[in-house]
Motif scaffolding. Structure first.
Motif, short mmCIF file in Angstrom:
data_model
loop_
_atom_site.label_atom_id
_atom_site.label_comp_id
_atom_site.label_asym_id
_atom_site.label_seq_id
_atom_site.Cartn_x
_atom_site.Cartn_y
_atom_site.Cartn_z
N LEU A 23 0.83 -1.21 0.00
CA LEU A 23 0.00 0.00 0.00
C LEU A 23 0.86 1.26 0.00
O LEU A 23 0.52 2.25 -0.66
N ALA A 24 1.99 1.24 0.72
CA ALA A 24 2.89 2.39 0.73
C ALA A 24 3.49 2.62 -0.65
O ALA A 24 3.56 3.77 -1.11
N LYS A 25 3.92 1.55 -1.31
CA LYS A 25 4.47 1.69 -2.67
C LYS A 25 3.41 2.17 -3.65
O LYS A 25 3.68 2.97 -4.54
N PHE A 26 2.17 1.67 -3.49
CA PHE A 26 1.07 2.10 -4.35
C PHE A 26 0.79 3.59 -4.17
O PHE A 26 0.58 4.32 -5.14
N TYR A 27 0.85 4.05 -2.92
CA TYR A 27 0.64 5.46 -2.61
C TYR A 27 1.73 6.32 -3.25
O TYR A 27 1.44 7.36 -3.85
N GLU A 28 2.99 5.88 -3.13
CA GLU A 28 4.09 6.62 -3.74
C GLU A 28 3.95 6.69 -5.25
O GLU A 28 4.18 7.74 -5.87
N ALA A 29 3.55 5.58 -5.87
CA ALA A 29 3.37 5.55 -7.32
C ALA A 29 2.26 6.50 -7.74
O ALA A 29 2.40 7.23 -8.75
N CYS A 30 1.16 6.53 -7.00
CA CYS A 30 0.05 7.43 -7.32
C CYS A 30 0.50 8.89 -7.21
O CYS A 30 0.12 9.72 -8.05
N LYS A 31 1.30 9.21 -6.18
CA LYS A 31 1.79 10.58 -6.03
C LYS A 31 2.67 10.99 -7.20
O LYS A 31 2.57 12.10 -7.72
N LYS A 32 3.58 10.08 -7.63
CA LYS A 32 4.48 10.39 -8.75
C LYS A 32 3.70 10.56 -10.05
O LYS A 32 3.99 11.48 -10.84
N ILE A 33 2.72 9.70 -10.28
CA ILE A 33 1.90 9.82 -11.50
C ILE A 33 1.14 11.13 -11.48
O ILE A 33 1.07 11.84 -12.49
N ASN A 34 0.55 11.48 -10.33
CA ASN A 34 -0.20 12.73 -10.20
C ASN A 34 0.71 13.94 -10.44
O ASN A 34 0.33 14.88 -11.14
N ALA A 35 1.92 13.93 -9.89
CA ALA A 35 2.86 15.05 -10.08
C ALA A 35 3.26 15.17 -11.54
O ALA A 35 3.33 16.29 -12.09
N ALA A 36 3.51 14.06 -12.21
CA ALA A 36 3.90 14.09 -13.62
C ALA A 36 2.76 14.62 -14.49
O ALA A 36 2.99 15.47 -15.38
N LEU A 37 1.54 14.17 -14.22
CA LEU A 37 0.39 14.64 -15.01
C LEU A 37 0.13 16.13 -14.76
O LEU A 37 -0.18 16.87 -15.70
N ASN A 38 0.27 16.58 -13.52
CA ASN A 38 0.10 18.00 -13.23
C ASN A 38 1.15 18.85 -13.92
O ASN A 38 0.84 19.94 -14.43
N SER A 39 2.40 18.39 -13.96
CA SER A 39 3.44 19.18 -14.63
C SER A 39 3.19 19.25 -16.13
O SER A 39 3.40 20.30 -16.74
N ILE A 40 2.73 18.15 -16.73
CA ILE A 40 2.40 18.17 -18.17
C ILE A 40 1.26 19.14 -18.43
O ILE A 40 1.29 19.93 -19.38
N LEU A 41 0.25 19.12 -17.55
CA LEU A 41 -0.89 20.02 -17.69
C LEU A 41 -0.45 21.48 -17.55
O LEU A 41 -0.88 22.35 -18.33
N GLU A 42 0.43 21.76 -16.59
CA GLU A 42 0.91 23.13 -16.40
C GLU A 42 1.70 23.62 -17.61
O GLU A 42 1.56 24.77 -18.03
N VAL A 43 2.53 22.76 -18.17
CA VAL A 43 3.32 23.13 -19.34
C VAL A 43 2.39 23.42 -20.52
O VAL A 43 2.57 24.40 -21.25
N THR A 44 1.38 22.58 -20.70
CA THR A 44 0.44 22.76 -21.81
C THR A 44 -0.33 24.06 -21.67
O THR A 44 -0.47 24.82 -22.64
N VAL A 45 -0.82 24.35 -20.47
CA VAL A 45 -1.57 25.59 -20.24
C VAL A 45 -0.66 26.79 -20.42
O VAL A 45 -1.06 27.81 -21.00
#
Length: 156
Positions: A23-45
């Motif tokens: 569960l801890a590894k799953f949580y870390e993976a979700c955080k990294k995916i969320n951060a990567a998607l947010n950065s892509i969204l910020e760059v696009t905007v």
């Protein structure tokens, strides 16, 4: 979990890890995916708005200029240099004003085994203010005389 349609216990059996660690590894993976998607969204905007900001290049990370060990050793050398400078300044000062008064004989008798008190007293040879009760009384009298003189007012 995810698209595998498995619960934590099944994945724990497959990987041989405890459920809490999975569960801890799953949580870390979700955080990294969320951060990567947010950065892509910020760059696009930012590109759509026409903002050319250096923070828009989040995906291109540059390595640090010096390693942590180099930075720590540099800071340690700087601290050591400052400490040596302070030590040399202190060594140049006259420390005689801080020495403990009394002769070796006085200290020898004060520290001998016959003294069972926990307080050590050695005569310094200097007379301090207040050692003589007559001096104290004279000072109090002189001070009170000054106050009396100041309080006298001439009334018409």
């Amino acid at each position: 979990m995810g698209f595998q349609m498995k619960d934590v216990d099944e994945i724990a059996n497959e990987l041989g890890l405890p459920g809490s660690q999975i569960l801890a590894k799953f949580y870390e993976a979700c955080k990294k995916i969320n951060a990567a998607l947010n950065s892509i969204l910020e760059v696009t905007v930012a590109k759509e708005m026409g903002i050319d900001d250096k923070t828009a290049d989040v995906m291109t990370e540059e390595p640090v200029k010096q390693s942590l060990q180099e930075e720590l050793s540099k800071a340690a050398k700087e601290l050591e240099r400052k400490q040596r400078k302070e030590l040399s300044r202190l060594m140049g000062e006259d420390l005689a004003q801080y020495r403990i008064k009394g002769s070796d004989l006085d200290w020898g008798t004060a520290l001998s085994g016959s003294n069972q008190k926990k307080i050590v007293s050695v005569k310094s040879g200097e007379k301090r203010l207040g050692d003589d009760s007559k001096e104290i009384e004279d000072l109090i009298e002189a001070h009170s005389n000054k106050k009396k003189k100041k309080k006298k007012h001439v009334r018409n």
